[in-house]
Design an enzyme around this catalytic site. Structure first.
Site, PDB file in Angstrom:
ATOM      1  N   LYS A  34       0.863  -1.054  -0.092  1.00 44.66           N
ATOM      2  CA  LYS A  34       0.069   0.032   0.050  1.00 44.66           C
ATOM      3  C   LYS A  34       0.783   1.426  -0.124  1.00 44.66           C
ATOM      4  CE  LYS A  34      -2.158   1.935   3.735  1.00 44.66           C
ATOM      5  NZ  LYS A  34      -2.152   3.120   3.788  1.00 44.66           N
ATOM      6  N   ASP A  62      -3.241   4.313  -1.761  1.00 46.28           N
ATOM      7  CA  ASP A  62      -4.324   4.888  -0.721  1.00 46.28           C
ATOM      8  C   ASP A  62      -4.560   6.260  -1.061  1.00 46.28           C
ATOM      9  OD1 ASP A  62      -5.774   5.142   1.589  1.00 46.28           O
ATOM     10  OD2 ASP A  62      -3.860   4.691   2.978  1.00 46.28           O
ATOM     11  N   LYS A  64      -7.359   8.238  -1.322  1.00 44.94           N
ATOM     12  CA  LYS A  64      -8.515   8.904  -0.495  1.00 44.94           C
ATOM     13  C   LYS A  64      -9.263  10.018  -1.133  1.00 44.94           C
ATOM     14  CE  LYS A  64      -7.612   6.993   4.086  1.00 44.94           C
ATOM     15  NZ  LYS A  64      -6.291   6.516   4.050  1.00 44.94           N
ATOM     16  N   ASP A  67     -14.032  14.522  -4.017  1.00 46.42           N
ATOM     17  CA  ASP A  67     -14.139  15.890  -4.673  1.00 46.42           C
ATOM     18  C   ASP A  67     -15.710  15.655  -5.474  1.00 46.42           C
ATOM     19  OD1 ASP A  67     -13.706  18.227  -6.222  1.00 46.42           O
ATOM     20  OD2 ASP A  67     -11.754  17.983  -5.989  1.00 46.42           O
ATOM     21  N   THR A 121     -11.384   5.681  10.955  1.00 44.71           N
ATOM     22  CA  THR A 121     -11.521   5.237  12.325  1.00 44.71           C
ATOM     23  C   THR A 121     -11.154   6.125  13.128  1.00 44.71           C
ATOM     24  OG1 THR A 121      -9.316   4.074  11.698  1.00 44.71           O
ATOM     25  CG2 THR A 121     -11.193   2.498  11.527  1.00 44.71           C
ATOM     26  N   ARG A 213       3.370  -1.087  10.675  1.00 38.61           N
ATOM     27  CA  ARG A 213       4.392  -1.042  11.561  1.00 38.61           C
ATOM     28  C   ARG A 213       4.812  -2.145  12.286  1.00 38.61           C
ATOM     29  NH1 ARG A 213       1.776   3.851  14.644  1.00 38.61           N
ATOM     30  NH2 ARG A 213      -0.181   2.874  13.319  1.00 38.61           N
TER      31      ARG A 213
HETATM   32  O1  C5P Z   1       1.367   0.704  10.958  1.00 43.06           O
HETATM   33  P1  C5P Z   1      -0.258   0.264  10.866  1.00 43.06           P
HETATM   34  O2  C5P Z   1      -0.390  -1.212  10.749  1.00 43.06           O
HETATM   35  O3  C5P Z   1      -1.035   0.567  11.890  1.00 43.06           O
HETATM   36  O4  C5P Z   1      -0.502   0.884   9.463  1.00 43.06           O
HETATM   37  C1  C5P Z   1      -1.954   0.906   9.019  1.00 43.06           C
HETATM   38  C2  C5P Z   1      -2.068   1.449   7.683  1.00 43.06           C
HETATM   39  O5  C5P Z   1      -3.178   1.389   7.233  1.00 43.06           O
HETATM   40  C3  C5P Z   1      -1.686   3.016   7.870  1.00 43.06           C
HETATM   41  O6  C5P Z   1      -0.941   3.126   6.495  1.00 43.06           O
HETATM   42  C4  C5P Z   1      -2.956   3.694   7.935  1.00 43.06           C
HETATM   43  O7  C5P Z   1      -2.777   5.132   7.489  1.00 43.06           O
HETATM   44  C5  C5P Z   1      -3.928   2.991   7.135  1.00 43.06           C
HETATM   45  N1  C5P Z   1      -5.212   2.930   7.673  1.00 43.06           N
HETATM   46  C6  C5P Z   1      -5.570   2.865   8.917  1.00 43.06           C
HETATM   47  N2  C5P Z   1      -6.799   2.937   9.212  1.00 43.06           N
HETATM   48  C7  C5P Z   1      -7.860   3.345   8.527  1.00 43.06           C
HETATM   49  C8  C5P Z   1      -7.349   3.371   7.005  1.00 43.06           C
HETATM   50  C9  C5P Z   1      -6.155   3.318   6.906  1.00 43.06           C
HETATM   51  O8  C5P Z   1      -4.837   2.408   9.744  1.00 43.06           O
HETATM   52  N3  C5P Z   1      -9.114   3.323   8.626  1.00 43.06           N
END
Ligand code: C5P
Length: 235
Positions: A34, A62, A64, A67, A121, A213
């Site tokens: 992603k 991603d 998002k 518009d 979220t 992460r």
């Molecule tokens: O590091 P982590 O596993 O928390 O990363 C989750 C990824 O998913 C990040 O790129 C974050 O921006 C994305 N994301 C999220 N929650 C959402 C939509 C996207 O954590 N509702």
């Protein structure tokens, strides 16, 4: 679908070299990657080609988008031409916007999968009332927007593991559910609130897991990904 294919690694960095290194290391073990706003704004859209050369066959952009319908449709067409595998749009942009996006995506020969972001979220039901003016509450708003996305011809939605079960029940098998907020037992939650383990998320109906992460910040990212895949297989 194989367990490995379900895993999408979030390349959350502003450093293109770091992103390329993660792809080289992890591409044989995962389903895709992603790319978010941080990486494209820092490195430019040329980064997509660099990631592909490094082994990323499937890229989820991603983007998002949010518009007016015409603008989103034209952006989706441009993104589709870049050969990305999946792209997202904010469902709150409305039915006409999503229909225009779906039509634009299908105008290319190998259309990307279109997924809708329902309710971020990070928003609580109270914030949703303040900012969007809806009194429905976050859970109902997610179902409402996911239904609109499906009717508009979208392939799926981004949703937390908590929402996945209800979405799956209400919207059927064909809807793809892409789930972030994945943590293994023992990981730190960081800023995520609604978290689930890989096997929990898949059991609740998630098709694809977006993992950042938990893998990329680990001392042994390959070892960690293999652990994730084994947990999905053992569900
Ligand atoms: O590091 P982590 O596993 O928390 O990363 C989750 C990824 O998913 C990040 O790129 C974050 O921006 C994305 N994301 C999220 N929650 C959402 C939509 C996207 O954590 N509702």
């Amino acid at each position: 679908m194989q367990a490995r294919e379900r895993v999408l690694i979030a390349l959350d960095t502003s450093d293109a070299e770091q992103a390329v290194a993660w792809v080289r290391m992890l591409a044989p073990h995962v389903g895709g990657f992603k790319v978010g706003l941080e990486l494209v704004h820092a490195a430019g859209f040329g980064v997509f080609d660099r990631l592909r050369e490094a082994g990323a066959e499937r890229i989820f952009y991603d983007a998002k988008l949010h518009d007016i319908p015409n603008t989103v449709a034209r952006a989706v067409r441009a993104i589709a031409r870049m050969g990305v595998w999946m792209v997202n749009v904010h469902a709150s942009g409305g039915r006409a916007m999503m229909e225009a996006a779906a039509e634009a995506a299908h105008a290319v020969s190998n259309p990307p999968l279109l997924v809708a972001v329902t309710v971020l979220t990070s928003l609580s039901s109270q914030e949703l009332r303040e900012q969007v003016g809806t009194r429905r509450g976050a859970a109902k708003q997610v179902i409402h927007l996911a239904t609109l996305a499906k009717e508009a011809g979208f392939n799926g939605v981004v949703a937390s593991a908590q929402e996945a079960k209800t979405l799956r029940r209400r919207l059927g098998r064909e809807l793809l559910i892409v789930t972030p907020g994945i943590r293994l037992a023992g990981d730190s939650a960081g800023d995520q609130r609604r978290i689930a383990t890989p096997s929990e998320a898949v059991k609740r109906g998630a098709d694809y897991l977006v993992i950042g992460r938990s893998v990329t910040a680990d001392a042994d990212p390959v070892g960690k990904v293999l652990q994730v895949v084994r947990q999905i297989q053992a569900r």
